[in-house]
Design an enzyme around this catalytic site. Sequence first.
Site, PDB file in Angstrom:
ATOM      1  N   HIS A   1       0.853  -1.193   0.000  1.00  0.00           N
ATOM      2  CA  HIS A   1       0.000   0.000   0.000  1.00  0.00           C
ATOM      3  C   HIS A   1       0.887   1.240   0.000  1.00  0.00           C
ATOM      4  CE1 HIS A   1      -3.997  -1.764   1.701  1.00  0.00           C
ATOM      5  NE2 HIS A   1      -3.404  -2.625   0.893  1.00  0.00           N
TER       6      HIS A   1
ATOM      7  N   GLU B   1       0.876   3.916   1.817  1.00  0.00           N
ATOM      8  CA  GLU B   1       1.347   4.354   3.130  1.00  0.00           C
ATOM      9  C   GLU B   1       2.515   3.504   3.625  1.00  0.00           C
ATOM     10  OE1 GLU B   1      -3.265   4.585   3.524  1.00  0.00           O
ATOM     11  OE2 GLU B   1      -1.812   3.543   2.276  1.00  0.00           O
TER      12      GLU B   1
ATOM     13  N   CYS C   1      -6.437   2.155   5.671  1.00  0.00           N
ATOM     14  CA  CYS C   1      -7.117   0.904   6.019  1.00  0.00           C
ATOM     15  C   CYS C   1      -6.592   0.419   7.380  1.00  0.00           C
ATOM     16  CB  CYS C   1      -6.847  -0.133   4.934  1.00  0.00           C
ATOM     17  SG  CYS C   1      -5.142  -0.746   4.924  1.00  0.00           S
TER      18      CYS C   1
ATOM     19  N   CYS D   1      -2.725  -0.171   7.320  1.00  0.00           N
ATOM     20  CA  CYS D   1      -1.943   1.063   7.237  1.00  0.00           C
ATOM     21  C   CYS D   1      -2.069   1.885   8.513  1.00  0.00           C
ATOM     22  CB  CYS D   1      -2.355   1.864   6.008  1.00  0.00           C
ATOM     23  SG  CYS D   1      -1.879   1.035   4.468  1.00  0.00           S
TER      24      CYS D   1
END
Length: 171
Positions: free
Chosen positions: A53, A55, A83, A86
């Site tokens: 992801h 992040e 999410c 993260c």
Amino acid sequence: MTKIEEYMKVALAEAEKAKAIGEVPIGAIVVHNDRIVGRGHNLRETSQDATSHAEVLAIQAACRAIGSWRLEECDIYVTLEPCPMCSGALILARMRTVYYGAADVKAGTAGTLMNLLTDERFNHQCEVHAGVLEEECGQILTDFFRAIRLRQKEAKRIRRLSEQIEKGAIE
């Protein structure tokens, strides 16, 4: 334009990089002492790694740049609400502030479904600022998924036509 908006524009540029390679267009940057020390954009499809992801990749880059896993004096700017994974990474990295653009109604844990980042049961909390350039951050995602749906619809139409041609219904 405020400094916060300027940084979110840089995160949007990261999202554009993801979009250019067919990834879900989400981008993130980490800022330390008014200097970008980490950048990331979604790479799940490219890497075939569920943890790729924006992040997480930005956090990893920032840790390398600073030489520490503790990002206590850092802020992250991300185009979509983090999410659960993260948000957990942001807490563990001791991120100071999280700025995000669009809310994530399906997986957002920075205020939408729940708020992991400010939960006092954890040993660290992040300050959260939602809705930074929200319209722009949401629009890039809307456009991306709309284009996917149109491609899928066209592919389905072409399959139906091919099937009809094979059956002799169309010459």
